[in-house]
Motif scaffolding. Structure first.
Motif, PDB file in Angstrom:
ATOM      1  N   ILE A 273       3.542  -2.604 -13.234  1.00 46.55           N
ATOM      2  CA  ILE A 273       3.455  -2.043 -11.879  1.00 46.55           C
ATOM      3  C   ILE A 273       2.430  -0.916 -11.847  1.00 46.55           C
ATOM      4  O   ILE A 273       1.596  -0.841 -10.949  1.00 46.55           O
ATOM      5  N   GLU A 274       2.478  -0.057 -12.856  1.00 51.13           N
ATOM      6  CA  GLU A 274       1.578   1.098 -12.901  1.00 51.13           C
ATOM      7  C   GLU A 274       0.114   0.691 -13.098  1.00 51.13           C
ATOM      8  O   GLU A 274      -0.780   1.248 -12.464  1.00 51.13           O
ATOM      9  N   THR A 275      -0.143  -0.279 -13.973  1.00 54.62           N
ATOM     10  CA  THR A 275      -1.523  -0.624 -14.317  1.00 54.62           C
ATOM     11  C   THR A 275      -2.134  -1.733 -13.477  1.00 54.62           C
ATOM     12  O   THR A 275      -3.344  -1.759 -13.277  1.00 54.62           O
ATOM     13  N   ARG A 276      -1.316  -2.644 -12.981  1.00 55.87           N
ATOM     14  CA  ARG A 276      -1.853  -3.794 -12.246  1.00 55.87           C
ATOM     15  C   ARG A 276      -1.531  -3.787 -10.753  1.00 55.87           C
ATOM     16  O   ARG A 276      -2.365  -4.157  -9.938  1.00 55.87           O
ATOM     17  N   VAL A 277      -0.293  -3.425 -10.429  1.00 54.37           N
ATOM     18  CA  VAL A 277       0.150  -3.560  -9.037  1.00 54.37           C
ATOM     19  C   VAL A 277      -0.245  -2.351  -8.193  1.00 54.37           C
ATOM     20  O   VAL A 277      -0.850  -2.505  -7.125  1.00 54.37           O
ATOM     21  N   ARG A 278       0.099  -1.148  -8.646  1.00 50.84           N
ATOM     22  CA  ARG A 278      -0.163   0.049  -7.836  1.00 50.84           C
ATOM     23  C   ARG A 278      -1.643   0.215  -7.475  1.00 50.84           C
ATOM     24  O   ARG A 278      -1.949   0.543  -6.328  1.00 50.84           O
ATOM     25  N   PRO A 279      -2.588   0.004  -8.407  1.00 51.13           N
ATOM     26  CA  PRO A 279      -3.994   0.136  -8.010  1.00 51.13           C
ATOM     27  C   PRO A 279      -4.396  -0.857  -6.914  1.00 51.13           C
ATOM     28  O   PRO A 279      -5.128  -0.500  -5.996  1.00 51.13           O
ATOM     29  N   ALA A 280      -3.891  -2.082  -6.996  1.00 50.69           N
ATOM     30  CA  ALA A 280      -4.216  -3.077  -5.973  1.00 50.69           C
ATOM     31  C   ALA A 280      -3.608  -2.703  -4.625  1.00 50.69           C
ATOM     32  O   ALA A 280      -4.251  -2.829  -3.580  1.00 50.69           O
ATOM     33  N   VAL A 281      -2.368  -2.227  -4.655  1.00 49.71           N
ATOM     34  CA  VAL A 281      -1.697  -1.832  -3.417  1.00 49.71           C
ATOM     35  C   VAL A 281      -2.374  -0.593  -2.819  1.00 49.71           C
ATOM     36  O   VAL A 281      -2.524  -0.488  -1.600  1.00 49.71           O
TER      37      VAL A 281
ATOM     38  N   GLY B  45       3.403   3.275   2.872  1.00 55.22           N
ATOM     39  CA  GLY B  45       2.103   3.370   3.516  1.00 55.22           C
ATOM     40  C   GLY B  45       1.786   2.126   4.319  1.00 55.22           C
ATOM     41  O   GLY B  45       2.657   1.561   4.982  1.00 55.22           O
ATOM     42  N   ALA B  46       0.530   1.676   4.241  1.00 54.86           N
ATOM     43  CA  ALA B  46       0.099   0.511   5.003  1.00 54.86           C
ATOM     44  C   ALA B  46       0.897  -0.726   4.646  1.00 54.86           C
ATOM     45  O   ALA B  46       1.076  -1.623   5.467  1.00 54.86           O
ATOM     46  N   CYS B  47       1.398  -0.773   3.426  1.00 52.92           N
ATOM     47  CA  CYS B  47       2.119  -1.963   2.949  1.00 52.92           C
ATOM     48  C   CYS B  47       3.533  -2.055   3.515  1.00 52.92           C
ATOM     49  O   CYS B  47       4.108  -3.146   3.562  1.00 52.92           O
ATOM     50  N   ALA B  48       4.113  -0.936   3.926  1.00 53.51           N
ATOM     51  CA  ALA B  48       5.502  -0.930   4.386  1.00 53.51           C
ATOM     52  C   ALA B  48       5.710  -1.800   5.615  1.00 53.51           C
ATOM     53  O   ALA B  48       6.677  -2.531   5.709  1.00 53.51           O
ATOM     54  N   GLY B  49       4.819  -1.749   6.568  1.00 52.14           N
ATOM     55  CA  GLY B  49       5.008  -2.516   7.793  1.00 52.14           C
ATOM     56  C   GLY B  49       4.075  -3.700   7.905  1.00 52.14           C
ATOM     57  O   GLY B  49       3.936  -4.292   8.959  1.00 52.14           O
TER      58      GLY B  49
END
Length: 191
Positions: free
Chosen positions: A127-135, A158-162
């Motif tokens: 999540i820290e290395t692959r997912v969070r940067p993309a999100v 953020g933008a991803c929530a809705g």
């Protein structure tokens, strides 16, 4: 100073890049005027009346507009407020409080079984290395909430929530990635 603007997968949210650091560490989401009271910038953005969400990332600010709001009218107002904030060097948070630290409420954390420590470490690393940067590229963030019986619980911010495609992101993107690298993962759910 120049502030870049990017669209996000969420049509109600724009990502603003001031070209300098916004948050030194962590992220902070404001979902209403009450939460925004701890940040002069967030409060000012909510004062525009058409803003329903503000998110501070490391080097960006995502702003979510109310349903039906025309971004062509709101965007110049947001940019003007951001320019004023960064040019004057106004603090991001009201001095004397810990408002910049986002700590999820205890009841939102699902907890982890100590027997799953190795699996949880792998999940958190991915999540820290692959997912969070993309999100973050899409103007949001993702928060790990727990792992229980093969299910990973995550919260989009953020933008991803809705975002209309957030469930697809969770199911097809993140779930596929985690299942590929961590065979113990059977499902990913929004928390």
């Amino acid at each position: 100073m120049f502030i870049e603007t990017e669209t996000t997968p969420n049509p109600a949210t724009l990502k603003f890049l001031p070209g300098e650091e916004v948050m030194y560490a962590g992220t902070r989401e404001f979902r209403d005027e009450v939460e925004a009271a701890t940040s002069p910038l967030a409060a000012t953005l909510f004062d525009l009346g058409d803003v329903t969400g503000v998110f501070f990332g490391r080097d960006f600010i995502s702003v979510t507009a109310a349903p039906g709001v025309d971004w062509s009218a709101l965007k110049p107002q947001v940019v003007a407020l951001l320019l004023d904030h960064f040019v004057t060097g106004t603090p991001l948070f009201t001095p004397g409080n810990a408002a910049g630290i986002a700590v999820p409420p205890e009841d939102e954390d699902f907890g982890d079984d100590p027997a799953d420590a190795d699996v949880v470490a792998q999940i958190r690393e991915l999540i820290e290395t692959r997912v969070r940067p993309a999100v973050a590229n899409d103007g949001g963030d993702i928060v790990y909430r727990g792992f229980r019986e093969g299910v990973v619980f995550l919260t989009m911010q953020g933008a991803c929530a809705g975002c209309p495609s957030s469930s697809a992101t969770l199911k097809h993107g993140i779930e596929s990635l985690l299942k590929h690298y961590v065979p113990e993962v059977t499902e990913v759910r929004a928390a």
